[in-house]
Design a protein around this motif. Sequence first.
Motif, PDB file in Angstrom:
ATOM      1  N   ARG A 171      18.571  11.421 -22.414  1.00 53.57           N
ATOM      2  CA  ARG A 171      19.138  11.689 -21.179  1.00 53.57           C
ATOM      3  C   ARG A 171      19.824  10.572 -20.424  1.00 53.57           C
ATOM      4  N   GLY A 172      19.425   9.306 -20.987  1.00 54.29           N
ATOM      5  CA  GLY A 172      19.778   8.060 -20.387  1.00 54.29           C
ATOM      6  C   GLY A 172      19.128   7.734 -19.268  1.00 54.29           C
ATOM      7  N   ILE A 173      17.901   8.211 -19.008  1.00 56.59           N
ATOM      8  CA  ILE A 173      17.227   7.735 -17.948  1.00 56.59           C
ATOM      9  C   ILE A 173      16.359   6.815 -18.207  1.00 56.59           C
ATOM     10  N   ARG A 174      16.291   5.718 -17.342  1.00 54.11           N
ATOM     11  CA  ARG A 174      15.705   4.441 -17.757  1.00 54.11           C
ATOM     12  C   ARG A 174      14.536   4.099 -17.222  1.00 54.11           C
ATOM     13  N   VAL A 175      13.374   3.961 -17.845  1.00 50.62           N
ATOM     14  CA  VAL A 175      12.051   3.712 -17.197  1.00 50.62           C
ATOM     15  C   VAL A 175      11.789   2.347 -17.328  1.00 50.62           C
ATOM     16  N   ASN A 176      11.354   1.946 -16.401  1.00 51.28           N
ATOM     17  CA  ASN A 176      10.706   0.460 -16.536  1.00 51.28           C
ATOM     18  C   ASN A 176       9.493   0.223 -15.502  1.00 51.28           C
ATOM     19  N   VAL A 177       8.921  -1.018 -15.924  1.00 52.74           N
ATOM     20  CA  VAL A 177       7.578  -1.366 -14.821  1.00 52.74           C
ATOM     21  C   VAL A 177       7.925  -2.342 -14.138  1.00 52.74           C
ATOM     22  N   LEU A 178       7.519  -2.406 -12.805  1.00 56.83           N
ATOM     23  CA  LEU A 178       7.718  -3.544 -11.923  1.00 56.83           C
ATOM     24  C   LEU A 178       6.279  -3.903 -11.702  1.00 56.83           C
ATOM     25  N   SER A 179       5.914  -5.257 -11.772  1.00 57.54           N
ATOM     26  CA  SER A 179       4.554  -5.544 -11.836  1.00 57.54           C
ATOM     27  C   SER A 179       4.485  -6.869 -10.603  1.00 57.54           C
ATOM     28  N   PRO A 180       4.073  -6.449  -9.677  1.00 57.02           N
ATOM     29  CA  PRO A 180       3.769  -7.524  -8.618  1.00 57.02           C
ATOM     30  C   PRO A 180       2.568  -8.434  -8.777  1.00 57.02           C
ATOM     31  N   GLY A 181       2.585  -9.609  -8.293  1.00 54.62           N
ATOM     32  CA  GLY A 181       1.357 -10.161  -8.052  1.00 54.62           C
ATOM     33  C   GLY A 181       0.842 -10.202  -6.821  1.00 54.62           C
ATOM     34  N   PRO A 182      -0.333 -10.820  -6.173  1.00 56.24           N
ATOM     35  CA  PRO A 182      -0.744 -10.540  -4.922  1.00 56.24           C
ATOM     36  C   PRO A 182       0.478 -10.633  -3.882  1.00 56.24           C
ATOM     37  N   ILE A 183       0.403  -9.337  -3.217  1.00 56.86           N
ATOM     38  CA  ILE A 183       1.446  -9.270  -2.187  1.00 56.86           C
ATOM     39  C   ILE A 183       0.826  -9.293  -0.783  1.00 56.86           C
ATOM     40  N   ASP A 184       1.433  -9.754   0.373  1.00 55.55           N
ATOM     41  CA  ASP A 184       1.150  -9.473   1.698  1.00 55.55           C
ATOM     42  C   ASP A 184       1.126  -7.939   2.228  1.00 55.55           C
ATOM     43  N   THR A 185       0.450  -7.208   1.654  1.00 57.25           N
ATOM     44  CA  THR A 185       0.194  -5.785   2.441  1.00 57.25           C
ATOM     45  C   THR A 185      -1.159  -5.482   2.601  1.00 57.25           C
ATOM     46  N   PRO A 186      -1.185  -4.313   3.670  1.00 64.01           N
ATOM     47  CA  PRO A 186      -2.676  -3.785   4.017  1.00 64.01           C
ATOM     48  C   PRO A 186      -3.546  -3.452   2.785  1.00 64.01           C
ATOM     49  N   ALA A 187      -3.081  -2.926   1.735  1.00 64.24           N
ATOM     50  CA  ALA A 187      -3.527  -2.745   0.617  1.00 64.24           C
ATOM     51  C   ALA A 187      -4.293  -3.633   0.005  1.00 64.24           C
ATOM     52  N   THR A 188      -3.836  -4.978  -0.227  1.00 64.29           N
ATOM     53  CA  THR A 188      -4.196  -6.263  -0.786  1.00 64.29           C
ATOM     54  C   THR A 188      -5.366  -6.510   0.127  1.00 64.29           C
ATOM     55  N   TYR A 189      -5.534  -6.414   1.247  1.00 63.71           N
ATOM     56  CA  TYR A 189      -6.583  -6.960   2.123  1.00 63.71           C
ATOM     57  C   TYR A 189      -7.834  -5.832   2.158  1.00 63.71           C
ATOM     58  N   VAL A 190      -7.434  -4.670   1.991  1.00 65.75           N
ATOM     59  CA  VAL A 190      -8.336  -3.720   1.965  1.00 65.75           C
ATOM     60  C   VAL A 190      -9.335  -3.890   0.707  1.00 65.75           C
ATOM     61  N   SER A 191      -8.470  -4.009  -0.518  1.00 65.53           N
ATOM     62  CA  SER A 191      -9.005  -4.119  -1.571  1.00 65.53           C
ATOM     63  C   SER A 191      -9.866  -5.327  -1.928  1.00 65.53           C
ATOM     64  N   ALA A 192      -9.612  -6.265  -0.962  1.00 68.87           N
ATOM     65  CA  ALA A 192     -10.573  -7.566  -1.064  1.00 68.87           C
ATOM     66  C   ALA A 192     -11.477  -7.576   0.061  1.00 68.87           C
ATOM     67  N   GLY A 193     -11.500  -6.453   0.621  1.00 64.35           N
ATOM     68  CA  GLY A 193     -12.584  -6.440   1.894  1.00 64.35           C
ATOM     69  C   GLY A 193     -12.624  -7.308   3.022  1.00 64.35           C
TER      70      GLY A 193
END
Length: 251
Positions: A171-193
């Motif tokens: 179908r010509g649909i492309r699938v890729n993975v985007l892998s971030p490192g540590p990013i300045d987001t609320p989720a980063t800080y929540v997971s780190a406590g």
Amino acid sequence: MGLLSDKVALITGGTAGIGLATARRFIEEGAFVHITGRRRTELDAAVESLGARASGVQSDVADPHSVDQVISAIAHRHGRLDTVFVNAGGGSVIPLTEITREDYDRHFSVNVAGTLFTVQKALPLMTDGGSITLVGSVSASRNVPHMSLYGATKAALRSLGRSWAYELTERGIRVNVLSPGPIDTPATYVSAGAHDDEGRQQVREQMGGLIPLGRIGRPEEVAATAVFLASDQSSFTTGAELFVDGGMGQM
């Protein structure tokens, strides 16, 4: 004309951090964006900040019925999807000796099953030649202390992305993975406590020390790569993993 002019996009987990920054960039590039989020207040606030070319559907990706409602809303409004950015997920810092069955089920239900069924249910709406981006993590390929469970779920996404890329070539649909490192987001800080300014600063310093560029990333830097993968600029890129990690997993 933007890179995503007249495209219809779905971004799961689009109320904050990487998801919200990506939604904003997609809109700037001409797309109409449907975002999802579990909490109504945050979802409404995000949609309001994004403006008229955004719509929000409350959803929990761990619940397949909830995902059905998202796809139904998009089908009713647009009848198609050109690009899907599967961002909803999360993880906690848990030492091996403290992992419970509840922790295991929560991580895999959201990060793996949630991704799988979001992609599966979106496919009937996907246009041929469209793009699917799975948000992975540098944790899948590099040791991050006490993040083994989270890393395992993201490694699973890397494997799924390869397989789906092959399955959808007809179908010509492309699938890729985007892998971030540590990013300045609320989720980063929540997971780190880290729940206050001092704790967040400590996290930035500790994580920045692991990164060759000497700092954690910004959501907008991840969003820029997301635009590339969603657009025709990446028309010959599929089955790939692109890192936005300041070199953390590469050096």
